[in-house]
Write a protein that holds these residues in place. Structure first.
Motif, PDB file in Angstrom:
ATOM      1  N   PHE A   1      -2.738   0.110  -4.082  1.00  0.00           N
ATOM      2  CA  PHE A   1      -2.617  -1.233  -3.520  1.00  0.00           C
ATOM      3  C   PHE A   1      -2.114  -2.151  -4.624  1.00  0.00           C
ATOM      4  O   PHE A   1      -2.721  -2.230  -5.693  1.00  0.00           O
ATOM      5  CB  PHE A   1      -3.968  -1.744  -3.012  1.00  0.00           C
ATOM      6  CG  PHE A   1      -4.544  -0.929  -1.891  1.00  0.00           C
ATOM      7  CD1 PHE A   1      -4.250  -1.230  -0.569  1.00  0.00           C
ATOM      8  CD2 PHE A   1      -5.365   0.155  -2.166  1.00  0.00           C
ATOM      9  CE1 PHE A   1      -4.779  -0.463   0.457  1.00  0.00           C
ATOM     10  CE2 PHE A   1      -5.895   0.925  -1.139  1.00  0.00           C
ATOM     11  CZ  PHE A   1      -5.595   0.615   0.171  1.00  0.00           C
TER      12      PHE A   1
ATOM     13  N   ALA B   1       0.876  -1.176   0.000  1.00  0.00           N
ATOM     14  CA  ALA B   1       0.000   0.000   0.000  1.00  0.00           C
ATOM     15  C   ALA B   1       0.909   1.221   0.000  1.00  0.00           C
ATOM     16  O   ALA B   1       1.818   1.338   0.821  1.00  0.00           O
ATOM     17  CB  ALA B   1      -0.903   0.010   1.227  1.00  0.00           C
TER      18      ALA B   1
ATOM     19  N   ILE C   1      -4.197   6.412  -2.895  1.00  0.00           N
ATOM     20  CA  ILE C   1      -3.602   5.250  -2.244  1.00  0.00           C
ATOM     21  C   ILE C   1      -3.583   4.135  -3.276  1.00  0.00           C
ATOM     22  O   ILE C   1      -4.579   3.848  -3.933  1.00  0.00           O
ATOM     23  CB  ILE C   1      -4.403   4.807  -0.998  1.00  0.00           C
ATOM     24  CG1 ILE C   1      -4.575   5.950  -0.012  1.00  0.00           C
ATOM     25  CG2 ILE C   1      -3.724   3.603  -0.339  1.00  0.00           C
ATOM     26  CD1 ILE C   1      -3.307   6.471   0.603  1.00  0.00           C
TER      27      ILE C   1
END
Length: 168
Positions: free
Chosen positions: A118, A79, A116
């Motif tokens: 991932f 992440a 963000i």
């Protein structure tokens, strides 16, 4: 946690960094160098590496992204916080899409303009959205945190190809 800045470590309470214990500790070191040298494996890597211009360029000047992939266990997840101008983080997104064989989901953080990212190491990774939604509701009931909103954002980010758009 690997932190290069001793001042950040000194202010760990202010930043919400927990005390060291059997499962967690803070190392004062260069994270890029540490990741390249360590032989340990992790389930999760949280990357929050910034310089004056946004995401630290040293990550691109080294094998950082490949080392992160190598460092993760079989079902590991990376992440990464992306902030600054798109030009500063687009090459990182593109590199992670390449290394993680496109198993990357990005979501916007509307409150501050960050994103963000991932990235999933498991070659068989396929999001199971129905299962994730049910788990999100159970986690919300246990913790009071808005996991259902996170699950919705992840699903939207994946369906909309947000990571690919950020890489351009």
């Amino acid at each position: 946690m690997v932190e290069i800045d001793a001042d950040v470590i000194a202010l760990r309470r202010h930043f919400g960094v927990p005390a060291d214990d059997a499962r967690f500790r803070v190392l004062h070191a260069d994270g890029v160098r540490w990741l390249g040298e360590t032989q340990t494996r992790s389930d999760v890597l949280l990357i929050d590496a910034f310089g004056a211009e946004g995401v630290a360029h040293t990550l691109l000047d080294t094998d950082f992204h490949a080392n992160a992939f190598r460092h993760l266990g079989g079902h590991g997840v990376l992440a990464m916080n992306l902030a600054g101008a798109r030009e500063s983080f687009a090459p990182h997104v593109a590199r992670l899409l390449e290394i993680f064989d496109e198993r990357v989901i990005a979501i916007p953080v509307r409150e501050d303009g960050n994103h963000i990212l991932f990235a999933f190491r498991d070659p068989a990774f396929t999001p199971r959205w129905n299962w994730m939604r049910s788990q999100a509701h159970a986690l919300q009931a246990r913790t009071g945190l808005d996991f259902p909103n996170l699950a919705r954002a992840l699903e939207a980010g994946e369906r909309q190809g947000h990571a690919w758009r950020l890489a351009r």
